[in-house]
Motif scaffolding. Structure first.
Motif, PDB file in Angstrom:
ATOM      1  N   ILE A   1     -15.923  51.016  14.781  1.00 53.21           N
ATOM      2  CA  ILE A   1     -16.671  50.002  14.213  1.00 53.21           C
ATOM      3  C   ILE A   1     -18.140  49.805  14.433  1.00 53.21           C
ATOM      4  O   ILE A   1     -18.911  48.941  13.949  1.00 53.21           O
ATOM      5  CB  ILE A   1     -15.587  48.554  14.385  1.00 53.21           C
ATOM      6  N   ARG A   2     -18.573  50.594  15.325  1.00 53.46           N
ATOM      7  CA  ARG A   2     -19.904  50.556  15.761  1.00 53.46           C
ATOM      8  C   ARG A   2     -20.301  49.226  16.494  1.00 53.46           C
ATOM      9  O   ARG A   2     -21.520  48.770  16.026  1.00 53.46           O
ATOM     10  CB  ARG A   2     -20.991  51.067  14.565  1.00 53.46           C
ATOM     11  N   ALA A   3     -19.584  48.879  17.117  1.00 53.99           N
ATOM     12  CA  ALA A   3     -19.552  47.311  17.804  1.00 53.99           C
ATOM     13  C   ALA A   3     -18.942  47.151  19.278  1.00 53.99           C
ATOM     14  O   ALA A   3     -18.164  48.024  19.420  1.00 53.99           O
ATOM     15  CB  ALA A   3     -19.071  46.291  16.906  1.00 53.99           C
ATOM     16  N   ASP A   4     -19.676  46.553  20.122  1.00 50.93           N
ATOM     17  CA  ASP A   4     -18.907  46.510  21.385  1.00 50.93           C
ATOM     18  C   ASP A   4     -18.225  45.179  21.597  1.00 50.93           C
ATOM     19  O   ASP A   4     -18.471  44.254  20.928  1.00 50.93           O
ATOM     20  CB  ASP A   4     -20.116  46.436  22.351  1.00 50.93           C
ATOM     21  N   PRO A   5     -17.100  45.181  22.236  1.00 52.69           N
ATOM     22  CA  PRO A   5     -16.084  44.150  22.495  1.00 52.69           C
ATOM     23  C   PRO A   5     -16.796  43.050  23.559  1.00 52.69           C
ATOM     24  O   PRO A   5     -17.697  43.300  24.216  1.00 52.69           O
ATOM     25  CB  PRO A   5     -15.003  44.914  23.095  1.00 52.69           C
ATOM     26  N   THR A   6     -16.161  41.924  23.336  1.00 50.00           N
ATOM     27  CA  THR A   6     -16.523  40.874  24.012  1.00 50.00           C
ATOM     28  C   THR A   6     -15.446  40.585  24.893  1.00 50.00           C
ATOM     29  O   THR A   6     -14.087  40.570  24.512  1.00 50.00           O
ATOM     30  CB  THR A   6     -16.744  39.451  23.274  1.00 50.00           C
ATOM     31  N   ILE A   7     -15.627  40.594  26.331  1.00 50.99           N
ATOM     32  CA  ILE A   7     -14.495  40.635  27.199  1.00 50.99           C
ATOM     33  C   ILE A   7     -14.267  39.057  27.677  1.00 50.99           C
ATOM     34  O   ILE A   7     -15.113  38.245  28.001  1.00 50.99           O
ATOM     35  CB  ILE A   7     -14.907  41.573  28.513  1.00 50.99           C
TER      36      ILE A   7
ATOM     37  N   LYS B   1     -16.439  38.499  15.879  1.00 54.59           N
ATOM     38  CA  LYS B   1     -16.528  39.009  17.306  1.00 54.59           C
ATOM     39  C   LYS B   1     -15.185  39.719  17.389  1.00 54.59           C
ATOM     40  O   LYS B   1     -14.091  39.545  16.845  1.00 54.59           O
ATOM     41  CB  LYS B   1     -16.433  37.886  18.435  1.00 54.59           C
ATOM     42  N   TRP B   2     -15.073  40.832  18.357  1.00 49.98           N
ATOM     43  CA  TRP B   2     -14.002  41.867  18.811  1.00 49.98           C
ATOM     44  C   TRP B   2     -13.662  41.410  20.386  1.00 49.98           C
ATOM     45  O   TRP B   2     -14.633  41.532  21.142  1.00 49.98           O
ATOM     46  CB  TRP B   2     -14.168  43.215  18.493  1.00 49.98           C
ATOM     47  N   LEU B   3     -12.482  40.556  20.764  1.00 46.69           N
ATOM     48  CA  LEU B   3     -12.444  40.163  21.801  1.00 46.69           C
ATOM     49  C   LEU B   3     -11.263  40.716  22.607  1.00 46.69           C
ATOM     50  O   LEU B   3     -10.055  41.172  21.833  1.00 46.69           O
ATOM     51  CB  LEU B   3     -11.882  38.590  21.795  1.00 46.69           C
ATOM     52  N   ILE B   4     -11.515  41.421  23.907  1.00 48.57           N
ATOM     53  CA  ILE B   4     -10.477  42.149  24.706  1.00 48.57           C
ATOM     54  C   ILE B   4     -10.226  41.463  26.119  1.00 48.57           C
ATOM     55  O   ILE B   4     -11.272  41.124  26.163  1.00 48.57           O
ATOM     56  CB  ILE B   4     -10.895  43.706  24.549  1.00 48.57           C
ATOM     57  N   ASP B   5      -9.352  41.810  26.688  1.00 49.25           N
ATOM     58  CA  ASP B   5      -9.119  41.453  28.056  1.00 49.25           C
ATOM     59  C   ASP B   5      -8.918  42.480  28.901  1.00 49.25           C
ATOM     60  O   ASP B   5      -8.970  42.443  30.279  1.00 49.25           O
ATOM     61  CB  ASP B   5      -7.849  40.184  28.366  1.00 49.25           C
TER      62      ASP B   5
END
Length: 212
Positions: free
Chosen positions: A71-77, A53-57
């Protein structure tokens, strides 16, 4: 087609071409927590990467769209990184303030010492990764896996996090867009990304190996 393992998170992990973990290392939770505090002090956006996972706030952060494309992926907020501090493979501080991020890198290195590695992978990204592992240790691991000397390895890079692999490879090529201290530690310097520097570097390596 990729057939060799790759080293994500600045070489601190090793995964096979299908992205299955071969070797995984994590940032100690205490170092992860401290790094988040320092990144907040310097006003950088915080990204936390786990194995999957790529986590962002802050979804409105300056470099979120850029990273999505890369990275061709969406972040998890998330609203709180606390539940993930013990499973962080990499923490990134993203900031358009290049000078501020350079100062943050220095502060981070002083605060974390040997607890984690902190080094910029771009002028706008500061990467915090597990201690004792970097692109240099990845080069050594790959050379061992292939049964070749590190002197036979050629590496190409342009940022501070590439210096570790330059130090252990026989041939190191700095891109023309690299900072002066990166060029100084390379055995060769090529053209910039915009001027086909990567193709030039590949030609250099092939000629060295008697191909082409």
């Amino acid at each position: 087609t990729l057939w060799l393992p790759v080293g994500p998170f600045n070489g601190s992990s090793i995964v096979d071409p299908e992205m299955r973990p071969v070797e995984q290392h994590l940032i100690p939770a205490s170092a992860a927590e401290r790094s988040l505090q320092i990144l907040r002090e310097f006003g950088a956006d915080i990204w936390l990467f786990t194995t999957d996972k790529w986590l962002i706030d802050n979804p409105g952060g300056s470099y979120v769209a850029h990273e999505q494309h890369t990275i061709r992926a969406d972040p998890t907020i998330v609203s709180d990184f606390s539940p993930y501090l013990s499973s962080a493979c990499k923490i990134v501080g993203a900031s358009a303030d290049a000078a501020g991020l350079a100062a943050c890198e220095k502060a981070m290195q002083e605060a974390l010492g040997s607890e984690a590695t902190a080094v910029r992978s771009q002028t706008y990204y500061l990467d915090v990764t597990p201690p004792g592992f970097d692109k240099g240790t990845f080069v050594e691991a790959m050379a061992k896996r292939l049964g070749i000397a590190t002197a036979a390895v050629a590496t190409i890079g342009d940022m501070q996090n590439d210096l570790a692999m330059f130090r252990v490879s026989g041939t190191s090529i700095a891109m023309g867009n690299a900072a002066d201290n990166v060029k100084d530690q390379a055995t060769h310097v090529t053209a910039s990304n915009e001027q086909d520097g990567f193709a030039e570097a590949m030609e250099m390596i092939l000629k060295r190996n008697g191909v082409g």
